[in-house]
Design an enzyme around this catalytic site. Structure first.
Site, short mmCIF file in Angstrom:
data_model
loop_
_atom_site.label_atom_id
_atom_site.label_comp_id
_atom_site.label_asym_id
_atom_site.label_seq_id
_atom_site.Cartn_x
_atom_site.Cartn_y
_atom_site.Cartn_z
N ARG A 110 0.86 -1.18 0.00
CA ARG A 110 0.00 0.00 0.00
C ARG A 110 0.89 1.22 0.00
O ARG A 110 1.66 1.42 0.95
CB ARG A 110 -0.85 -0.06 1.27
CG ARG A 110 -2.07 0.79 1.22
CD ARG A 110 -2.93 0.52 2.42
NE ARG A 110 -2.39 1.07 3.65
CZ ARG A 110 -3.11 1.39 4.71
NH1 ARG A 110 -4.41 1.19 4.70
NH2 ARG A 110 -2.56 1.86 5.80
N THR A 114 -0.43 7.61 -1.28
CA THR A 114 -1.73 7.56 -1.98
C THR A 114 -2.66 6.51 -1.38
O THR A 114 -3.87 6.53 -1.63
CB THR A 114 -1.52 7.18 -3.46
OG1 THR A 114 -1.00 5.84 -3.51
CG2 THR A 114 -0.56 8.14 -4.14
N ASP A 208 1.12 -2.36 12.18
CA ASP A 208 1.55 -2.79 10.84
C ASP A 208 1.89 -4.27 10.90
O ASP A 208 2.92 -4.68 11.46
CB ASP A 208 2.77 -1.96 10.39
CG ASP A 208 3.12 -2.23 8.94
OD1 ASP A 208 3.29 -3.42 8.59
OD2 ASP A 208 3.23 -1.28 8.16
N ASP A 211 5.38 -5.43 9.48
CA ASP A 211 6.50 -5.05 10.35
C ASP A 211 6.52 -5.90 11.62
O ASP A 211 7.59 -6.31 12.08
CB ASP A 211 6.40 -3.56 10.74
CG ASP A 211 6.86 -2.65 9.61
OD1 ASP A 211 7.56 -3.13 8.70
OD2 ASP A 211 6.50 -1.46 9.64
C1 PRP Z 1 -0.78 -4.19 4.66
C2 PRP Z 1 -1.63 -5.42 4.87
C3 PRP Z 1 -2.52 -5.41 3.65
C4 PRP Z 1 -2.76 -3.94 3.43
C5 PRP Z 1 -4.11 -3.59 3.96
O1 PRP Z 1 0.23 -4.43 3.77
O2 PRP Z 1 -0.87 -6.58 5.03
O3 PRP Z 1 -1.92 -6.01 2.51
O4 PRP Z 1 -1.75 -3.24 4.16
O5 PRP Z 1 -4.44 -2.28 3.67
P1 PRP Z 1 -5.58 -1.90 2.63
O6 PRP Z 1 -6.77 -2.75 2.93
O7 PRP Z 1 -5.84 -0.44 2.94
O8 PRP Z 1 -5.06 -2.10 1.24
P2 PRP Z 1 1.39 -3.35 3.49
O9 PRP Z 1 0.99 -2.46 2.37
O10 PRP Z 1 1.74 -2.67 4.78
O11 PRP Z 1 2.57 -4.25 2.96
P3 PRP Z 1 3.48 -5.30 3.75
O12 PRP Z 1 2.64 -6.50 4.06
O13 PRP Z 1 4.55 -5.60 2.77
O14 PRP Z 1 4.00 -4.65 4.99
N1 URA Z 2 -1.95 -2.43 7.12
C1 URA Z 2 -1.54 -2.89 8.34
O1 URA Z 2 -0.56 -3.63 8.43
N2 URA Z 2 -2.21 -2.48 9.43
C2 URA Z 2 -3.29 -1.67 9.35
O2 URA Z 2 -3.87 -1.36 10.40
C3 URA Z 2 -3.70 -1.22 8.09
C4 URA Z 2 -3.03 -1.64 6.99
#
Ligand code: PRP
Ligand code: URA
Length: 217
Positions: A110, A114, A208, A211
């Site tokens: 994400r 944006t 997150d 993370d």
């Molecule tokens: C997080 C999570 C989802 C997304 C959810 O991933 O694991 O994939 O955000 O958010 P949304 O419903 O608003 O799209 P992130 O983009 O943080 O990537 P990562 O798993 O690589 O940390």
């Molecule tokens: N992605 C995450 O990992 N946590 C949130 O709360 C939202 C998006």
């Protein structure tokens, strides 16, 4: 709001074991090791429910005593599709229950500014059109990543009615968006949380997920 979202296509798994384990990982003092272990355990418990309607057929077998007709799984085979990175944390737990499942990967992050999902990797089993697909990601926040992932699967031949989306924590906005974009797919969550904050993180949420799973903060 919660009643409005709960439908035949949206299931919140309020089993006590799942709720207890979710509380453990929501705690900010839960470290990477325990976080990873407990995500794995919750995913295994969720797999039990998500696989509830897998079809069965009768087969003849012989016990040490008699011939008998018993049930065995039939129909579409399963593929698990984790949304990278955080979805990876849910794969092993599901594989514990469905060890023959194939695993396809979709890299989707994400964009911090944006909030739009950005696809950066995709590798799927060649026969996704014939499989029951469990798309897994711990967080359903705005729904952008889940919708983009399911769009990508459908573009590559997946049958929408064969896709289930499985997350740990869902925000009402994400559930609504996913239901609107893909009304046919079933959504499973361990919890439906209150709302998103101004940065579109889920509240109370668990932070997150990527993370926390990989210790990258
Ligand atoms: C997080 C999570 C989802 C997304 C959810 O991933 O694991 O994939 O955000 O958010 P949304 O419903 O608003 O799209 P992130 O983009 O943080 O990537 P990562 O798993 O690589 O940390
Ligand atoms: N992605 C995450 O990992 N946590 C949130 O709360 C939202 C998006």
């Amino acid at each position: 709001m919660a009643e409005e979202l709960l439908s035949a296509n949206f299931h919140v798994m309020d089993h006590p074991l799942i709720q207890h384990k979710l509380t453990i990982i929501r705690d900010k003092n839960c470290g990477t090791k325990v976080f990873r272990e407990v995500v794995n355990e919750i995913s295994m418990l969720m797999a039990y429910e998500v696989s509830r309607d897998l079809p069965l057929e009768d087969i003849e077998i012989e016990t040490p005593l008699v011939k008998t007709t018993q049930k065995t799984l039939t129909g579409k085979k399963v593929a698990i599709i984790p949304i990278l990175r955080a979805g990876l944390g849910m794969v092993d737990g599901i594989l514990e229950l469905i060890p023959a499942a194939k695993v396809g990967h979709i890299g989707m992050y994400r964009d911090h500014d944006t909030l739009e999902p950005v696809e950066y990797f995709i590798k799927l089993p060649s026969d996704i059109a014939e499989r029951q697909l469990f798309v897994v990601d711990p967080m359903l926040a705005t729904g952008g990543s889940a919708i983009a992932t399911i769009d990508a699967l459908v573009r590559r031949g997946a049958a929408p009615e064969s896709i289930k989306f499985c997350c740990l924590v869902a925000a009402p906005a994400g559930v609504k968006a996913l239901q609107a974009a893909h009304p046919g797919i079933k959504i499973y969550a361990a919890a439906l949380d209150e709302k998103l904050n101004e940065a579109s993180y889920i509240l109370p949420g668990l932070g997150d997920a990527g993370d926390r799973l990989f210790g990258t903060k």
